[in-house]
Design an enzyme around this catalytic site. Structure first.
Site, mmCIF file in Angstrom:
data_model
loop_
_atom_site.group_PDB
_atom_site.id
_atom_site.type_symbol
_atom_site.label_atom_id
_atom_site.label_comp_id
_atom_site.label_asym_id
_atom_site.label_seq_id
_atom_site.Cartn_x
_atom_site.Cartn_y
_atom_site.Cartn_z
ATOM 1 N N ARG A 1 0.870 -1.184 0.000
ATOM 2 C CA ARG A 1 0.000 0.000 0.000
ATOM 3 C C ARG A 1 0.897 1.220 0.000
ATOM 4 O O ARG A 1 1.415 1.628 1.039
ATOM 5 C CB ARG A 1 -0.890 -0.026 1.237
ATOM 6 C CG ARG A 1 -2.066 0.950 1.210
ATOM 7 C CD ARG A 1 -2.681 1.136 2.595
ATOM 8 N NE ARG A 1 -1.813 1.960 3.439
ATOM 9 C CZ ARG A 1 -1.792 1.915 4.767
ATOM 10 N NH1 ARG A 1 -2.575 1.080 5.426
ATOM 11 N NH2 ARG A 1 -0.975 2.682 5.453
ATOM 12 N N HIS B 1 -3.757 4.681 4.338
ATOM 13 C CA HIS B 1 -4.970 3.859 4.418
ATOM 14 C C HIS B 1 -6.134 4.599 3.768
ATOM 15 O O HIS B 1 -6.843 4.065 2.914
ATOM 16 C CB HIS B 1 -5.285 3.542 5.871
ATOM 17 C CG HIS B 1 -6.619 2.888 6.061
ATOM 18 N ND1 HIS B 1 -6.876 1.588 5.668
ATOM 19 C CD2 HIS B 1 -7.784 3.348 6.569
ATOM 20 C CE1 HIS B 1 -8.148 1.290 5.943
ATOM 21 N NE2 HIS B 1 -8.715 2.339 6.489
ATOM 22 N N TYR C 1 3.936 5.177 11.531
ATOM 23 C CA TYR C 1 4.094 3.770 11.891
ATOM 24 C C TYR C 1 4.913 2.947 10.921
ATOM 25 O O TYR C 1 5.091 1.759 11.127
ATOM 26 C CB TYR C 1 2.723 3.107 12.083
ATOM 27 C CG TYR C 1 1.765 3.291 10.913
ATOM 28 C CD1 TYR C 1 0.768 4.253 10.966
ATOM 29 C CD2 TYR C 1 1.853 2.499 9.768
ATOM 30 C CE1 TYR C 1 -0.114 4.436 9.906
ATOM 31 C CE2 TYR C 1 0.974 2.679 8.702
ATOM 32 C CZ TYR C 1 -0.006 3.649 8.785
ATOM 33 O OH TYR C 1 -0.884 3.838 7.746
#
Lengths: 487, 372, 324
Positions: free
Chosen positions: B262, B266, B275
């Site tokens: 990805r 998100h 993160y």
């Protein structure tokens, strides 16, 4: 720097709460550069991080309106882009792929978002709201249902006994005469209140506090004519019913040998009350004729007294005072017979009703706590009460809660009578005309002011001895007001 | 964390654009077909980028970017036959493209004007499912329906149908997905479970969801699992084609794990720098799905500069159309929601609608028009 | 005294709870490294470690089911469900297990579990992120349900919920997460399951909780300009309900309006209306009116403002109550 005419200005996007400004960190373009839609033109810094702003316009950079390192407020134009309307090379509408293909855009959860919102992971973000009402059209009723429908619903739901709504008496009424239907919750039929047709008879409609009042006053709701919207029995209706409220009797249809006057409104209520009273309480009437000369002298003295200058003083005042004093020795006359509970309820305090004939009919307002009043206060209360009644302005509360009544038949020149108790009370005193009559005073016949007092009492509550004693006490006080010192 | 997948990873086109062979899977596509795939990839990415920009400008509430996952979606999407049915999550804009769903229709959900603006019956592409993993059970049930319609294993290429269920790595932890695996396996349902393992479920890496490579889970449930290079459109196409064919023939489910990354956040307000390491991102940039196809076509003479320029231009105009369409998308009318709840409307809802209409009409702007 | 957002107040409260009791755990999706999608658990994993602040696999049923086990072992799990619309996979564990464990064990087994759920709409979100499922939990015996409406309450109520030995569904109004107010960390808090009058008035009682408290207070300000005096009550605890202040208020004003984002049909308002009519019947000058969502699923975000109760809808109900 001033904006270039014909250029579109890109304003610093709105930020969310707590963040109202940002610093221009780095310009990625300069005047003269061609920009496509979504080209990153500037890097700004907010309290949280650096953000790259893509340009919403295509064209040529006309001006950078804010310098690097400057902090500006949201809404400040920061760049002007001319789109060709001022002759410069405009965009042909083609859009290019943004400069940072595949780059990760920094997120700002809790930070600024367009439209004055705060950024969230999953949507536009929350907006701030104002404590201001959205302007409504004039005459908009607070409703989900139109008045017409509600009114219809209301009419159709009713039994024939209930009178149609006349809003004047219900003091709580706001604009719409008929309360409207719920926002989201719908009722089975529009417009409150709906009469539940159970058991064949239509039920009386009244709000809970009114029902309680009726219960407390011992009033049968079904007997009370309703004047509230939608056929609801109002507080005023109940209180009025208990005392005989006002409504204008209508002109009677005449024909030949007789005239028919419809019995309704006050007259109807009075009639009902009289019947209820007369055939419920066993009435006994006793009377006594007395020499009231000393009362008359007292009245004259009081009339001259500065303290009583602005109130009406009449013999009735003295009788009223006498009744209050005498009631202390015979509290049974200031009571009520509770048939349901099989109790005699002695009332603390005298709410002294004064029967008054008014343009609207018989009205019995009462003076609350008459026994606690000084003579002066009692005079004031009496004056006010009679003035109000004469003007037809007696309020429902004034007619509720009475404990003993005085009826002045003397004003008509009548000596005495057998008055009927005010429903719920156990004693009523009729005061006759006070006139000069021959009287025996110390063995001589002298003209004295003479009057007759007639007391009717409820024999369930008051026995003969009690009634006689009470009457005698009142008579003694009227005969010799100085006796009041003994009480 | 592994950035490279397992040793079983099926790859037919390297990141540098070189063709590879694989014992079990073959790419039968000619250059014309690969040029078509290239165009699909570029246009899909362009749509995605434009939508991301629109969100930044407040025209969409959010956008779930598929950046980096184009090959997995185009490869599998182009393996579908018209009669197959697809159940996406909320990120399968590339599959939507393959199914003929107008990209503008996708925007409605993210703009907040509808909750799925296309007809699944016409496109054989279900509405986006935001509840994680729920669609895998729907897909399995749909596949059970296909079985009962006798559209499995007839040998008729136009009749035999399969279902493809898309989901991510995070979804494999959900009960629904595991139940779907069980049902599909014991009932031998014609469904392909296509997992795009993009390594992240918001901030949680794949290690929080599974100790072993995801494709190996299938064995525990009793059906085959394959791991494919999710950034290799040729391999994805080959593997998906094979799996779908198995299903159509009546051999039951397959788990395809498309190993990808990805590249974006998100959703548009997420901040991945909180993160994950930028080093990983750099590593995956080198494996870009579009770059390798371009390299292959350029080097091999399968496409010329004119072709690439045409695709570029087309992507520009698609983006423009998308932008214009988005900005002029009409808002729904609040009164319409009352008619969309039941097949048989209720009196109660009719009353509520009437009351709301009257209420709204009482305001000065008066016609019940929506303020944003 | 500190100015804190509601979200930060929750963080502070949880921090205080974790410092005072080593058995308190936080578990949920993205709560550790990321600090939560609303940053409510920001910094907690860094300070208390991965054993106490757990990034769980993506499975709500798993979160609640394992929380049951942890609780049986003596821990006090604070579970985060990322969004209201995602609580449903966990629903079975909540109503069948968490809610009933004490009862079926005749009091031997405790479920000191807090289930934190950001709830409500008004954030322009896609589907399933704007739900108001509180009535379903309030209707479940064995659970307690509370909703904070402001930062000070958030700070204290989360601590009290964690300290409670009963399972508590802890609802957080997500549209209010960024609103700031003073929090006095040295104050003595009121009991968790108590309601509070947040604005005094005489004409109509407005009952609200969570996100609608602020809406009701704004409505009261606007009503003041029309010379209508609203008394606003923040219910705070939805199960059990603290009815004494509510009834006292209704006896004073005679009129009540309940406001919640949740669908009116069978929402908390229905319970309040029933109790008020039973316990304050003779005080009622008008029926208890309810303002809330319509009987449809939550609509697309572009029309959510027409769907959700707002200041105007509250005042419309107030006007209707006064018209009786």
């Amino acid at each position: 720097m001033s904006p270039t005419s014909g250029a579109k200005q890109f304003k610093l996007p709105d930020v969310g709460e707590g963040l109202t400004e940002a610093e221009i960190v780095t310009w990625r373009v300069k005047p003269g550069d061609t920009v496509e839609v979504n080209d990153v033109v500037v890097e700004i810094e907010t309290a949280k991080s650096l953000v790259e702003l893509p340009c919403p316009y295509a064209g040529t950079v006309a001006d950078l309106l804010v310098g690097e390192g400057e902090t500006v407020a949201v809404g400040t134009p920061i760049i002007a882009v001319s789109d060709g309307s001022d002759g410069s090379d405009g965009s042909d509408g083609a859009v290019g792929i943004p400069a940072e293909e595949g780059a990760v855009e920094p997120g700002l959860i809790g930070g600024p978002a367009p439209g004055g919102r705060t950024s969230v992971l999953v949507g536009y973000g929350p907006k701030t709201t104002e404590a201001k009402r959205r302007p409504r059209k004039t005459g908009a009723v607070p409703t989900g249902v139109s008045s017409a429908t509600a009114q219809q619903g209301v009419q159709s739901a009713f039994s024939t006994e209930v009178t149609p709504p006349t809003p004047e008496l219900d003091v709580e009424q706001a604009e719409p005469a008929v309360p409207q239907v719920a926002d989201v919750v719908t009722r089975r039929s529009p417009g409150p209140p709906v009469a539940a047709l159970g058991g064949g008879a239509a039920r009386v409609l009244a709000k809970p506090p009114v029902r309680k009042l009726a219960k407390d006053l011992g009033v049968d709701l079904g007997a009370v004519p309703a004047t509230g919207p939608g056929g609801v029995v109002t507080r005023a209706d109940v209180e009025g019913h208990a005392r005989g409220a006002s409504s204008t009797p209508e002109a009677a249809p005449t024909s030949g040998s007789e005239t028919r006057i419809p019995v309704k409104g006050v007259r109807k209520m009075t009639a009902q009350a009289m019947v209820a009273s007369a055939f419920t309480a066993p009435h006994v009437t006793e009377w006594v004729t007395i020499d009231a000369t000393r009362t008359m002298r007292l009245v004259q003295r009081l009339r001259a007294d500065r303290d009583f200058a602005d109130v009406k003083v009449s013999p009735l005042l003295v009788v009223a005072k006498a009744v209050c004093l005498a009631a202390r020795r015979t509290p049974e006359v200031n009571a009520t017979f509770d048939d349901a509970a099989q109790e005699i309820v002695l009332k603390h305090g005298v709410n002294l009703g004064i029967a008054a004939a008014t343009p609207r009919g018989l009205v019995v307002p009462n003076i609350k706590g008459a026994d606690q009043m000084t003579l002066r206060e009692l005079a004031g209360a009496l004056s006010e009460l009679t003035d109000t009644a004469r003007e037809g302005r007696t309020q429902p509360e004034q007619m509720a809660g009475g404990t003993f009544t005085i009826t002045n038949v003397g004003v008509f020149g009548v000596d005495a009578g057998t008055p009927i108790l005010n429903p719920g009370e156990t004693g009523i005193l009729a005061v006759g005309a006070i006139a000069k009559k021959p009287w025996v005073v110390r063995s001589r016949v002298r003209p004295r002011w003479v009057t007759t007092l007639a007391l009717s009492f409820d024999h369930r509550v008051v026995d003969g001895a009690q009634g006689s004693r009470f009457l005698a006490d009142v008579a003694a006080l009227v005969h010799d007001p100085a006796q009041a010192l003994l009480h | 964390m592994s950035n490279d997948g397992s040793a079983d990873l099926v790859q037919l086109l390297t990141p540098e654009g070189e063709r590879r062979k694989h014992p079990d899977y073959r790419c039968d596509l000619d250059d014309a077909a690969i040029r078509d795939l290239y165009r699909d990839l570029v246009l899909t990415r362009r749509i995605d980028t434009e939508a991301t920009a629109l969100q930044r400008q407040g025209e969409l509430g959010i956008w779930a970017s598929l950046l980096g996952q184009e090959a997995a979606q185009i490869g599998s999407g182009r393996a579908l036959r018209p009669q197959d049915h697809a159940f996406p999550t909320y990120r399968e804009h590339g599959v939507a493209w393959c199914r003929g769903v107008d990209p503008l229709r996708l925007l409605g959900l993210f703009r907040g004007v509808d909750q799925g603006g296309w007809d699944p019956r016409e496109t054989n592409f279900h509405l986006y499912t935001i509840v994680i993993g729920a669609q895998t059970l729907h897909a399995t049930g749909y596949a059970m329906g296909i079985q009962r319609d006798g559209a499995v294993g007839t040998g008729d290429a136009d009749r035999d149908a399969a279902v493809i269920a898309y989901f991510g790595d995070g979804a494999t932890s959900q009960g629904d997905v595991n139940e779907a695996f069980i049902w599909a396996s014991v009932l031998n349902a014609p469904v392909v479970f296509f997992c795009q393992n993009n390594q992240w479920a918001i901030s949680e890496p794949i290690e929080r969801q599974s100790r072993i490579p995801l494709y190996q889970r299938a064995m525990g449930f009793g059906f085959p699992g394959v791991q494919v290079d999710g950034n290799d459109v040729l391999a994805c196409h080959a593997v998906a084609t094979a799996a779908l064919q198995r299903a159509r023939e009546g051999q039951g489910p397959t788990l395809v794990e498309a190993f990808t990354y990805r590249m974006g956040a998100h959703t548009t307000s997420d901040d991945p720098t909180r993160y994950r390491l930028s080093g990983d991102l750099e590593h995956w940039k080198l494996k870009d799905p579009i770059a390798r196809v371009k390299a292959y076509l350029s080097r091999g003479g399968g496409a010329d500069e004119a072709f690439f320029a045409d695709v570029e231009a087309e992507s520009g105009s698609i983006a423009q159309r998308l932008r214009e369409g988005c900005l002029s998308m009409p808002d729904p009318h609040v009164l319409d929601i009352f008619d969309q709840v039941y097949a048989e409307p209720t009196d109660e809802l009719a009353r509520q609608k009437e009351q709301l209409a009257t209420y709204l009409a009482g305001f000065e702007t008066g016609d019940g028009a929506v303020s944003a | 005294m500190t100015q804190l957002t509601l979200a930060k107040a929750l963080t502070s409260g949880m921090r205080a709870a974790m410092e005072s009791d080593p058995k308190v755990l936080i578990m949920g999706e993205d709560v550790g490294k990321l600090g939560g999608v609303f940053r409510v658990t920001d910094g907690l994993q860094k300070d208390f470690g991965e054993d106490r602040v757990i990034d769980t696999p993506l499975a709500e049923s798993g979160i609640l089911g394992t929380a049951v086990g942890l609780a049986l072992r003596g821990y006090r799990p604070v579970c985060e469900i990322q969004f209201d619309g995602f609580v449903y996979p966990a629903y079975d564990q909540i109503v069948s297990q968490v809610a009933k464990m004490r009862f079926r064990s005749q009091g031997r087994l405790s479920m000191p579990i807090v289930i934190r759920i950001p709830f409500g709409g008004g954030i322009g979100a896609v589907e399933h992120h704007s739900e108001s499922p509180e009535a379903q939990f309030a209707h479940t015996a064995g659970l307690k349900v509370v909703a904070c409406a402001n930062p000070a309450d958030a700070y204290w109520m989360i601590q009290q919920a964690i300290a409670s030995d009963d399972p508590i569904v802890f609802l957080e109004p997500k549209r209010r997460y960024w609103e700031k107010a003073e929090v006095d960390e040295s104050a003595t808090p009121v009991p968790l399951h108590s309601s509070r009058i947040v604005r005094e008035g005489d004409d109509v009682t407005v009952l609200a909780y969570g996100p609608m408290v602020k809406t009701s207070l704004e409505a009261a300000i606007a009503a003041g300009e029309e010379h209508k005096s609203l008394e606003v009550v923040d219910l705070r605890s939805l199960s059990p309900l603290d009815m004494d202040p509510v009834l006292a208020s209704v006896r004073k004003t005679g009129r009540a309006v309940v406001v919640h984002e949740a669908v009116v049909n069978l929402g908390l308002g229905a319970e309040l209306a029933a109790r008020i009519s039973e316990d304050a019947f003779y005080a009622l000058e008008s029926p208890v009116l309810r303002v809330g969502g319509f009987d449809t699923p939550y609509p697309p975000s572009r029309i959510e403002e027409e769907y959700l109760p707002d200041l105007d809808r509250v005042l419309d109900a107030v006007d209707r109550a006064l018209a009786y």
